[in-house]
Design a protein around this motif. Structure first.
Motif, mmCIF file in Angstrom:
data_model
loop_
_atom_site.group_PDB
_atom_site.id
_atom_site.type_symbol
_atom_site.label_atom_id
_atom_site.label_comp_id
_atom_site.label_asym_id
_atom_site.label_seq_id
_atom_site.Cartn_x
_atom_site.Cartn_y
_atom_site.Cartn_z
ATOM 1 N N PRO A 172 8.967 2.400 -6.763
ATOM 2 C CA PRO A 172 7.666 3.387 -7.361
ATOM 3 C C PRO A 172 7.276 4.457 -7.567
ATOM 4 O O PRO A 172 6.362 4.112 -8.603
ATOM 5 N N GLY A 173 7.956 5.184 -7.375
ATOM 6 C CA GLY A 173 8.545 5.957 -7.405
ATOM 7 C C GLY A 173 6.425 7.135 -6.723
ATOM 8 O O GLY A 173 6.282 7.022 -5.792
ATOM 9 N N GLY A 200 7.334 2.342 -10.974
ATOM 10 C CA GLY A 200 9.227 2.496 -11.196
ATOM 11 C C GLY A 200 9.736 1.727 -12.824
ATOM 12 O O GLY A 200 8.414 0.226 -13.428
ATOM 13 N N PRO A 201 10.844 1.700 -13.477
ATOM 14 C CA PRO A 201 11.114 1.068 -13.960
ATOM 15 C C PRO A 201 11.219 -0.392 -13.178
ATOM 16 O O PRO A 201 12.046 -0.603 -12.605
ATOM 17 N N THR A 227 9.400 -5.711 -0.603
ATOM 18 C CA THR A 227 9.691 -4.077 -1.248
ATOM 19 C C THR A 227 11.227 -4.230 -1.257
ATOM 20 O O THR A 227 12.014 -3.902 -0.192
ATOM 21 N N ALA A 228 12.385 -4.209 -2.749
ATOM 22 C CA ALA A 228 13.933 -3.788 -2.732
ATOM 23 C C ALA A 228 13.892 -2.736 -2.378
ATOM 24 O O ALA A 228 14.715 -1.974 -1.721
ATOM 25 N N VAL A 229 13.108 -1.448 -2.302
ATOM 26 C CA VAL A 229 12.853 -0.437 -2.907
ATOM 27 C C VAL A 229 11.642 0.423 -2.596
ATOM 28 O O VAL A 229 10.668 0.470 -3.985
ATOM 29 N N ASP A 275 7.832 21.826 -10.573
ATOM 30 C CA ASP A 275 8.515 21.044 -9.402
ATOM 31 C C ASP A 275 7.795 19.478 -10.176
ATOM 32 O O ASP A 275 8.000 18.233 -9.436
ATOM 33 N N SER A 276 6.918 19.843 -10.146
ATOM 34 C CA SER A 276 5.352 18.926 -10.649
ATOM 35 C C SER A 276 5.828 17.881 -12.009
ATOM 36 O O SER A 276 6.597 17.958 -12.680
ATOM 37 N N ALA A 277 6.367 16.367 -11.076
ATOM 38 C CA ALA A 277 6.818 15.290 -11.802
ATOM 39 C C ALA A 277 6.892 14.371 -10.903
ATOM 40 O O ALA A 277 6.160 14.305 -9.953
ATOM 41 N N VAL A 278 7.315 12.805 -11.554
ATOM 42 C CA VAL A 278 7.595 11.857 -11.286
ATOM 43 C C VAL A 278 8.678 11.653 -10.240
ATOM 44 O O VAL A 278 9.924 12.071 -10.977
ATOM 45 N N TYR A 279 9.435 11.100 -9.485
ATOM 46 C CA TYR A 279 10.337 11.663 -8.540
ATOM 47 C C TYR A 279 10.605 9.808 -8.620
ATOM 48 O O TYR A 279 9.797 9.569 -7.525
ATOM 49 N N PHE A 280 12.275 9.234 -8.809
ATOM 50 C CA PHE A 280 11.918 7.870 -8.450
ATOM 51 C C PHE A 280 12.984 7.880 -8.131
ATOM 52 O O PHE A 280 15.086 8.875 -8.166
#
Lengths: 109, 117
Positions: free
Chosen positions: B110-111, A43-44, B2-4, B85-90
């Motif tokens: 991290p996605g 991630g960013p 881990t924060a998020v 819809d294929s992609a990385v979701y953050f």
């Protein structure tokens, strides 16, 4: 329409060869400009926030500056571990970021 | 710590299926977001939630439904998955300040890499 443009798209540098990345923006009412670093598969990672023209921030080999139309990320004497994609984003209103497409930086040893 | 955090990290599924992605933040922030990163690495906001209330819905198909059970969690449910819809979701979070300087720095997870076959 709010817009962020980053250049160059890709940049290859030799280790120790300083350079700058550009982020140009058009936004109504800038609340903040943000720089992130993104490594492959991650991630960013937050680097800097700039709020007003003339502001500068530094962290190790990186220095970010802001004018009324653009921001620069200066990389001084880069090392291979600085290789990453650098993303710029602007906030023009609460809750919303607009990202640029990023600059892919490769630093060769 | 881990924060998020997001789960799962990878998601491979067939077209037409329904799937969910979970996000949790332990930063005490009041605002959470979902972004989609396409194959060209362009990050685009999908949703913003502030204190469990939907603030932004960026013309996302209604097959995507976010749910925020509390301020620390924002889940994304996707119905009838399509190839596109294929992609990385953050997932990201921030604390939206009410006085300057604006404390709107967003911190990303991290996605989740979604592949629809």
């Amino acid at each position: 329409e709010d817009q962020v443009t980053q250049s160059p798209e890709a940049l290859r540098l030799q280790e120790g060869e300083s350079s700058s990345l550009n982020c140009s923006y058009t936004v109504s009412g800038l609340r903040g400009l943000f720089w992130y670093r993104q490594d492959p598969g991650k991630g960013p990672e937050f680097l800097f926030t700039l709020y007003s023209a003339g502001e500068e921030k530094e962290k190790e080999r990186l220095k970010a500056t802001l004018t009324k139309k653009e921001s620069f990320l200066h990389i001084t004497a880069p090392k291979p571990e600085d290789s990453a994609t650098y993303l710029c984003a602007v906030s023009s209103g609460t809750y919303k970021y607009i990202f640029g497409t990023g600059t892919r930086l490769k630093v060769l040893a | 710590d881990t924060a998020v955090s997001q789960t799962p990290k990878y998601l491979v599924t067939q077209m037409g299926n329904d799937k969910s992605i979970k996000c949790e933040q332990n930063l005490g922030h009041d605002t959470m977001y979902w972004y989609k990163q396409d194959s060209k690495k362009f990050l685009k906001i999908m949703f913003s939630y502030n204190n469990k209330e939907l603030i932004i819905n960026e013309t996302v198909p209604n097959r995507f439904s976010p749910k925020s059970p509390d301020k620390a969690h924002l889940n994304l449910h996707i119905n009838s998955l399509e190839l596109g819809d294929s992609a990385v979701y953050f997932c990201a979070s921030s604390q939206v300040g009410t006085s300057g300087p604006y404390q709107e720095t967003q911190y990303f997870g991290p996605g989740t890499r979604l592949l629809v076959l």
